[in-house]
Write a protein that holds these residues in place. Sequence first.
Motif, PDB file in Angstrom:
ATOM      1  N   LEU A 154     -79.555-103.533  66.887  1.00  0.00           N
ATOM      2  CA  LEU A 154     -79.153-103.352  68.279  1.00  0.00           C
ATOM      3  C   LEU A 154     -79.805-104.402  69.179  1.00  0.00           C
ATOM      4  CD1 LEU A 154     -79.410 -99.466  68.524  1.00  0.00           C
ATOM      5  CD2 LEU A 154     -77.329-100.824  68.397  1.00  0.00           C
ATOM      6  N   PRO A 155     -79.136-104.757  70.277  1.00  0.00           N
ATOM      7  CA  PRO A 155     -79.701-105.758  71.197  1.00  0.00           C
ATOM      8  C   PRO A 155     -81.027-105.296  71.781  1.00  0.00           C
ATOM      9  CG  PRO A 155     -77.398-105.298  71.713  1.00  0.00           C
ATOM     10  CD  PRO A 155     -77.832-104.261  70.724  1.00  0.00           C
ATOM     11  N   THR A 156     -81.901-106.242  71.998  1.00  0.00           N
ATOM     12  CA  THR A 156     -83.181-105.934  72.638  1.00  0.00           C
ATOM     13  C   THR A 156     -83.215-106.443  74.073  1.00  0.00           C
ATOM     14  OG1 THR A 156     -84.118-107.993  71.751  1.00  0.00           O
ATOM     15  CG2 THR A 156     -84.440-105.978  70.456  1.00  0.00           C
ATOM     16  N   GLU A 157     -82.168-107.158  74.473  1.00  0.00           N
ATOM     17  CA  GLU A 157     -82.049-107.683  75.826  1.00  0.00           C
ATOM     18  C   GLU A 157     -80.691-107.272  76.372  1.00  0.00           C
ATOM     19  OE1 GLU A 157     -82.612-111.876  75.639  1.00  0.00           O
ATOM     20  OE2 GLU A 157     -84.437-111.730  74.444  1.00  0.00           O
ATOM     21  N   PRO A 158     -80.462-107.448  77.678  1.00  0.00           N
ATOM     22  CA  PRO A 158     -79.162-107.081  78.247  1.00  0.00           C
ATOM     23  C   PRO A 158     -78.013-107.817  77.554  1.00  0.00           C
ATOM     24  CG  PRO A 158     -80.753-107.467  79.987  1.00  0.00           C
ATOM     25  CD  PRO A 158     -81.404-107.899  78.701  1.00  0.00           C
ATOM     26  N   GLY A 159     -76.832-107.218  77.567  1.00  0.00           N
ATOM     27  CA  GLY A 159     -75.665-107.831  76.949  1.00  0.00           C
ATOM     28  C   GLY A 159     -75.768-107.816  75.441  1.00  0.00           C
ATOM     29  N   ILE A 160     -75.391-108.940  74.810  1.00  0.00           N
ATOM     30  CA  ILE A 160     -75.479-109.010  73.350  1.00  0.00           C
ATOM     31  C   ILE A 160     -76.701-109.814  72.900  1.00  0.00           C
ATOM     32  CG2 ILE A 160     -72.982-108.755  73.029  1.00  0.00           C
ATOM     33  CD1 ILE A 160     -72.823-111.769  72.551  1.00  0.00           C
ATOM     34  N   SER A 161     -77.610-110.025  73.824  1.00  0.00           N
ATOM     35  CA  SER A 161     -78.879-110.702  73.529  1.00  0.00           C
ATOM     36  C   SER A 161     -78.692-112.150  73.075  1.00  0.00           C
ATOM     37  CB  SER A 161     -79.676-109.930  72.459  1.00  0.00           C
ATOM     38  OG  SER A 161     -80.038-108.669  72.939  1.00  0.00           O
ATOM     39  N   ARG A 162     -77.567-112.736  73.370  1.00  0.00           N
ATOM     40  CA  ARG A 162     -77.324-114.137  73.022  1.00  0.00           C
ATOM     41  C   ARG A 162     -76.530-114.799  74.142  1.00  0.00           C
ATOM     42  NH1 ARG A 162     -80.304-112.690  69.767  1.00  0.00           N
ATOM     43  NH2 ARG A 162     -80.448-113.096  67.541  1.00  0.00           N
TER      44      ARG A 162
END
Length: 231
Positions: A212-220
């Motif tokens: 799962l992402p660790t940052e907002p959005g898709i983390s990329r």
Amino acid sequence: KVNGAIGIQDVSESVNKADALVSDGINTLKLKVGVDHQQEIKVLKKVREKYPSIKIRIDANQAWKIDDAIKYLKDFEEFDIEYCEQPVSEFDIAGMKKVKGVVKIPIAADEAVRNFQQAKTLIEENACDLLILKPSLFGRINNCIVTKDWANSHNIDVVVTTAFDTIVGRTITAVLASGLGSGKYAHGLATGRFLNEQFKIPQEIHKGTYQLPTEPGISRNIDLSYFKKIS
């Protein structure tokens, strides 16, 4: 957790595919059925013998008439099947209820559930044991949440899967699976390998789980210059 899918293949190819998925950390296999019953018995027997503790689910994709579904599923009962997705036509709710009532393998509604009202009808008619929820085909996230709440109130488990979505859709579906999906089951999120994508997330699936992402959005950050190349 995610499941790994195995298409309709001969016995050796199916076992080789199972080997590859298990070596990647997958502990739930989904086998397609509904084409050649005798071959499918051979495949299930071989995979179950080799992996006695692995979870195996099957997907018939509406392949059978009611009587055939009952006969074939009874043949499959010895292989400790987790559940069968959509054994009969999505439009035959009464038929699915009849199958559910006489076989030991739990029945999951897939194509038959594309909105809350369909889910509500299936549950009220006692036509399935589980719901396969595909958020990208449901439309609004609110509909997914209401469906999950209704399923909870009737002790119906929900398995969340993609509809061969791209990375953005898979990420959203994985986040929803982590909150709406039953913790007892692996979810259908490992579909990125079937697509040739410009944007990929390294180790999207790691040791049998979706990261799962660790940052907002898709983390990329998406490289928008790619769109200039193809426009």
